[in-house]
Design an enzyme around this catalytic site. Structure first.
Site, short mmCIF file in Angstrom:
data_model
loop_
_atom_site.label_atom_id
_atom_site.label_comp_id
_atom_site.label_asym_id
_atom_site.label_seq_id
_atom_site.Cartn_x
_atom_site.Cartn_y
_atom_site.Cartn_z
CD GLU A 7 -3.19 -1.12 1.11
OE1 GLU A 7 -3.63 -0.02 0.74
OE2 GLU A 7 -3.89 -2.11 1.28
C1 FAD Z 1 2.13 -9.57 1.60
C2 FAD Z 1 1.81 -8.60 0.52
C3 FAD Z 1 0.49 -8.29 0.25
C4 FAD Z 1 0.19 -7.40 -0.79
N1 FAD Z 1 -1.13 -7.15 -1.08
C5 FAD Z 1 -1.44 -6.44 -2.20
C6 FAD Z 1 -2.80 -6.29 -2.62
O1 FAD Z 1 -3.73 -6.76 -1.96
N2 FAD Z 1 -3.05 -5.65 -3.78
C7 FAD Z 1 -2.04 -5.11 -4.56
O2 FAD Z 1 -2.33 -4.57 -5.60
N3 FAD Z 1 -0.74 -5.22 -4.17
C8 FAD Z 1 -0.41 -5.86 -3.02
N4 FAD Z 1 0.89 -6.02 -2.64
C9 FAD Z 1 1.94 -5.46 -3.48
C10 FAD Z 1 2.61 -4.22 -2.89
O3 FAD Z 1 1.72 -3.15 -2.89
C11 FAD Z 1 3.89 -3.96 -3.65
O4 FAD Z 1 4.80 -4.98 -3.30
C12 FAD Z 1 4.48 -2.59 -3.37
O5 FAD Z 1 3.68 -1.57 -3.90
C13 FAD Z 1 5.90 -2.42 -3.92
O6 FAD Z 1 5.97 -2.84 -5.25
P1 FAD Z 1 7.12 -3.86 -5.68
O7 FAD Z 1 7.09 -5.02 -4.76
O8 FAD Z 1 6.95 -4.13 -7.11
O9 FAD Z 1 8.48 -3.10 -5.42
P2 FAD Z 1 9.17 -2.05 -6.42
O10 FAD Z 1 8.18 -1.06 -6.89
O11 FAD Z 1 9.96 -2.79 -7.43
O12 FAD Z 1 10.17 -1.31 -5.42
C14 FAD Z 1 11.42 -1.85 -4.99
C15 FAD Z 1 12.14 -0.80 -4.17
O13 FAD Z 1 12.39 0.36 -4.98
C16 FAD Z 1 11.85 1.50 -4.35
N5 FAD Z 1 11.36 2.45 -5.37
C17 FAD Z 1 10.56 2.20 -6.44
N6 FAD Z 1 10.32 3.33 -7.11
C18 FAD Z 1 10.98 4.32 -6.45
C19 FAD Z 1 11.13 5.72 -6.64
N7 FAD Z 1 10.53 6.36 -7.65
N8 FAD Z 1 11.88 6.41 -5.77
C20 FAD Z 1 12.49 5.80 -4.72
N9 FAD Z 1 12.38 4.47 -4.48
C21 FAD Z 1 11.64 3.74 -5.33
C22 FAD Z 1 10.70 0.96 -3.50
O14 FAD Z 1 10.33 1.87 -2.49
C23 FAD Z 1 11.31 -0.32 -2.99
O15 FAD Z 1 12.14 -0.03 -1.89
C24 FAD Z 1 1.23 -6.83 -1.56
C25 FAD Z 1 2.56 -7.11 -1.25
C26 FAD Z 1 2.87 -7.99 -0.23
C27 FAD Z 1 4.31 -8.29 0.05
#
Ligand code: FAD
Length: 392
Positions: free
Chosen positions: A369
């Site tokens: 989130e």
């Molecule tokens: C247990 C669990 C439940 C979840 N439930 C849901 C759900 O119900 N529905 C749903 O849609 N999603 C859900 N998610 C997904 C979650 O919202 C995403 O994992 C989250 O938004 C981060 O995306 P990502 O994992 O692709 O990481 P990435 O976006 O790849 O990020 C990796 C790292 O890079 C950093 N980063 C990325 N862009 C930038 C930037 N512009 N500037 C600085 N830092 C940056 C991030 O902060 C992070 O530290 C869930 C995740 C988990 C683990």
């Protein structure tokens, strides 16, 4: 919500939590999904806490609902995450952007537990930036056809319907492609889900990925207008972030209860460890995390409730306050759980005790989130001004 109704709801939540705890603890120890949670929530009439009374829900206002979630959060981040998926990011977009017919179709069934809901925004290659999603839809006669993969979705493997987001398959050359939002029924050949089990925490709750392969959605299951999807996703995240923040307040409260009890019972060097000043520091810092988090959450809840009027300035404030509350309280909960582990010493490191379980579970709250980083950028932009936004 009238005070008597609020008291009744919170009393029902208390009964639910007391019944849930032994089952949840057993499931946690066995690393198993808790299949008693939904029937118990149904029994205590908690599946539609915010759904209007006319649809069979409890009609809870934001403050009451977040108090309920904070209490549930004391039981664990896994069970609270179920409610976030079902209510804050599941029924919320239907309540806010669904047509009357769509609300009649899903909300009474959600209250009864006949429709478990989930929110599918994230994809393998689109997390922090949902605009990079590759899911698509096209219109065919009286329905839409969706293709794509959604990843890391809470309740995704148990949901009867999922809020999903996709781009149009094709659009006019010069027209910008914009995301639309749909309510997708999962009981169809075009939907396959896989539960993800290699998780650091929350073993008792469901996290899944799912594929939409020529999945069908009736035209009336479009949320809002075509192209409204990004706005709906961002609006829903305000509700979702508050739910995470509330659950984390509950984690802090439980860490405090556990640490205080343990520190009074455990003796070392001839006296209860609660009399050692450095242990008292942990207690004081967890208490301060509780007090500040409660204040921030309640302020954010009040503004979110007021923003239901549609006032643009209140909506803007609610958005920022939810981001601030989520950032502050998730980090405070992480630190509180770490301190509680320390108070418990070697036992703290065991998943047989609550602090260790909270520590493992609550870590994800700084990721889903909106990650810490994304929230910091949002908060900074709110202070610096739009022209300094780190990304668009
Ligand atoms: C247990 C669990 C439940 C979840 N439930 C849901 C759900 O119900 N529905 C749903 O849609 N999603 C859900 N998610 C997904 C979650 O919202 C995403 O994992 C989250 O938004 C981060 O995306 P990502 O994992 O692709 O990481 P990435 O976006 O790849 O990020 C990796 C790292 O890079 C950093 N980063 C990325 N862009 C930038 C930037 N512009 N500037 C600085 N830092 C940056 C991030 O902060 C992070 O530290 C869930 C995740 C988990 C683990």
């Amino acid at each position: 919500m009238k005070p008597a109704e609020q008291q009744k709801l919170l009393a029902d939540v208390e009964s639910f939590c007391q019944e849930l705890r032994p089952i949840e603890e057993l499931c946690y120890a066995e690393h198993q999904y808790n299949d008693q949670l939904i029937p118990l929530a149904r029994k205590h009439d908690l599946l539609g806490m915010t759904i209007p009374v006319e649809y069979g829900g409890r009609g809870a206002d934001t403050v009451t609902y977040l108090k309920a979630l904070a209490r549930i959060g004391r039981e664990g981040t896994g069970c609270r995450t179920f409610f976030s998926g079902q209510i804050s990011i599941g029924s919320y977009p239907i309540m806010t952007w669904g047509s009357d017919a769509l609300q009649r179709k899903y909300l009474p069934a959600a209250v009864k537990g006949e429709k478990i809901l989930a929110f599918g925004l994230t994809e393998p290659d689109a997390g922090s930036n949902p605009l990079e999603m590759t899911s698509t839809f096209r219109r065919e006669g009286d329905h839409y056809v969706l293709n794509g993969v959604k990843y890391l979705i809470s309740n995704g493997g148990i949901a009867d319907a999922v809020i999903v987001f996709a781009y149009p398959e094709s659009s006019a050359e010069d027209a910008p492609r914009r995301i639309s939002a749909f309510v997708l029924d999962t009981d169809q050949p075009g939907f396959t889900a896989e539960t993800l089990t290699a998780k650091m925490g929350m073993p008792t709750s469901n996290t899944a990925m799912f594929e939409m392969s020529e999945a069908k959605v009736p035209l009336e299951n479009l949320l809002g207008e075509p192209d409204d999807g990004f706005r709906i996703a961002m609006g829903t995240l305000v509700s979702g972030r508050l739910s995470v923040a509330a659950g984390c307040l509950g984690v802090i409260e439980d860490c405090l209860i556990e640490s205080v009890n343990y520190a009074k019972e455990r003796s070392q060097h001839g006296k209860p460890i609660a009399k050692h000043q450095l242990v008292q520091e942990h207690i004081a810092m967890i208490e301060m995390a509780r007090v500040t988090s409660d204040a921030i959450l309640m302020r954010a809840a009040e503004v979110k409730e007021a923003s239901k009027s549609g006032d643009r300035e209140l909506l803007r404030q609610a958005d920022i306050l939810a981001a601030q509350a989520k950032f502050h309280i998730t980090n405070a909960a992480w630190e509180a759980a770490d301190r509680a582990v320390q108070v418990f010493g070697g036992r703290g490191w065991s998943t047989l005790y609550r602090p260790g379980r909270h520590l493992m579970d609550v870590r994800v709250c700084r990721i889903y989130e909106g990650t810490d980083e994304i929230l910091k950028l949002k908060i900074a932009a709110s202070v610096l001004g739009k022209e300094f936004e780190a990304f668009k």
